[in-house]
Motif scaffolding. Structure first.
Motif, PDB file in Angstrom:
ATOM      1  N   LEU A 189       0.824  -1.212   0.000  1.00 35.37           N
ATOM      2  CA  LEU A 189       0.000   0.000   0.000  1.00 35.37           C
ATOM      3  C   LEU A 189       0.855   1.258   0.000  1.00 35.37           C
ATOM      4  O   LEU A 189       0.418   2.320  -0.442  1.00 35.37           O
ATOM      5  N   MET A 190       2.087   1.137   0.472  1.00 34.05           N
ATOM      6  CA  MET A 190       3.013   2.265   0.506  1.00 34.05           C
ATOM      7  C   MET A 190       3.908   2.291  -0.734  1.00 34.05           C
ATOM      8  O   MET A 190       4.875   3.048  -0.793  1.00 34.05           O
ATOM      9  N   ASN A 191       3.579   1.437  -1.726  1.00 37.08           N
ATOM     10  CA  ASN A 191       4.393   1.314  -2.945  1.00 37.08           C
ATOM     11  C   ASN A 191       5.831   0.899  -2.637  1.00 37.08           C
ATOM     12  O   ASN A 191       6.781   1.329  -3.292  1.00 37.08           O
ATOM     13  N   LYS A 192       5.985   0.031  -1.636  1.00 37.09           N
ATOM     14  CA  LYS A 192       7.307  -0.434  -1.229  1.00 37.09           C
ATOM     15  C   LYS A 192       7.370  -1.962  -1.154  1.00 37.09           C
ATOM     16  O   LYS A 192       8.114  -2.520  -0.361  1.00 37.09           O
ATOM     17  N   HIS A 193       6.596  -2.641  -1.985  1.00 40.27           N
ATOM     18  CA  HIS A 193       6.533  -4.099  -1.844  1.00 40.27           C
ATOM     19  C   HIS A 193       7.879  -4.771  -2.121  1.00 40.27           C
ATOM     20  O   HIS A 193       8.132  -5.884  -1.658  1.00 40.27           O
ATOM     21  N   THR A 194       8.767  -4.096  -2.844  1.00 42.47           N
ATOM     22  CA  THR A 194      10.088  -4.678  -3.106  1.00 42.47           C
ATOM     23  C   THR A 194      10.937  -4.764  -1.836  1.00 42.47           C
ATOM     24  O   THR A 194      11.965  -5.431  -1.830  1.00 42.47           O
TER      25      THR A 194
END
Length: 307
Positions: A194-199
């Motif tokens: 959700l924070m665009n940090k799934h990597t």
């Protein structure tokens, strides 16, 4: 640790009592905070009796106080921390003997589906932050709209990363079977998404105190892919078939567009003898949601070959 209570007299007395045998002086000297007073012998005898009475009372009070402190120190102490990290720190003991009466809550999802991540992080987590978990059996099925091609390749709706994370989360569910444990890991991954940090998902090991080795082994030895195939079969055999993700079932009843009101359905479905949780007092099933139709079918994505 209980608070340490220090009890002391508000005024300090220094008593200097001098006796002569037989007393030749009708007066006996005492000293109170450096000020000398003369008391008649009769008055001093009365003071001694009062002192004896005071000392006995004081000893009794002190014994009572220490006894109370000891009892308090033996009582269990629970520390609560209001943060997302404590999701699964609630007491999850079985409050009733017949666990078969628990309501089955099944969530079919994809690891990188934004609707799924929002549901897990902002809604599903509530069953752990309330006493609702006491009447629920939660199952997470990370497969969703993924498709297996005839050549045994997978097409994941949100790309290669989703295929990998679906396998990883399947391994988490298998290696950490306690729902509070694997949900904490999955919650962390979905929150990063959700924070665009799934990597950065691997940071969820250290931040939650998890050993990455069991998941690494599960992923690399092929077990994770076998788990996903099992989830694929289960998802394809849903009746009615799922139309989008997240696809939420309560006792095998599909909530469809009303999935965010899952609490109300759980409360209505529960038939056990344990008292209904407080969360059931304000639940409702009257709100309907609009689901983006793009979640209903897979899109063109890179392929991942099953080793």
């Amino acid at each position: 640790m209980p608070s340490i209570i220090h009890i002391s007299d508000s005024t300090h007395y220094s008593l200097l009592i001098t006796h002569t045998h037989p007393p030749t002086n009708p007066y006996i000297k005492t000293q109170r905070e450096g000020v000398t007073f003369k008391l008649r012998k009769k008055e001093m005898m009365s003071s001694e009796r009062q002192l004896h009475s005071f000392s006995s009372s004081t000893v009794t009070v002190l014994i009572s106080v220490f006894l109370v402190m000891f009892i308090i120190s033996q009582a269990p102490h629970h520390h609560h921390h209001a943060s997302a990290a404590r999701i699964m720190e609630t007491d999850n003991h079985d409050p009733f003997s017949d666990i078969s009466n628990r309501v089955n809550l099944s969530v079919y999802y994809e690891s990188l589906c934004p609707y799924c991540a929002n549901f897990i992080v902002n809604h599903l987590v509530n069953i752990f932050q309330t006493d609702l978990i006491n009447i629920v059996n939660l199952r997470l099925i990370p497969w969703g709209n993924t498709q297996i091609q005839p050549n045994d390749t997978w097409i994941c709706q949100h790309g290669i990363d989703e295929c990998k994370l679906d396998v990883t989360e399947a391994c988490a569910i298998n290696e950490w079977p306690k729902v509070e444990t694997h949900f904490r890991f999955i919650y962390c991954v979905e929150r990063l998404h959700l924070m665009n940090k799934h990597t950065q998902w691997q940071s969820c090991f250290a931040s939650n105190g998890f050993d990455p080795k069991p998941l690494d082994n599960c992923y690399n030895n092929g077990l994770g892919y076998q788990l996903e195939k099992t989830y694929a079969d289960e998802t394809s055999n849903l009746n009615p078939r799922h139309k989008f993700v997240p696809w939420v079932l309560v006792n095998n009843f599909p909530l469809q567009q009303d999935y965010q009101n899952f609490v109300g359905y759980i409360c209505k479905a529960y038939r056990g003898g344990y008292k209904k949780p407080n969360a059931c007092k304000s639940s409702t099933t009257s709100t309907f949601l609009t689901i983006n139709s793009s979640e209903a079918a897979p899109i063109s994505t890179p392929q991942v070959t099953n080793p």
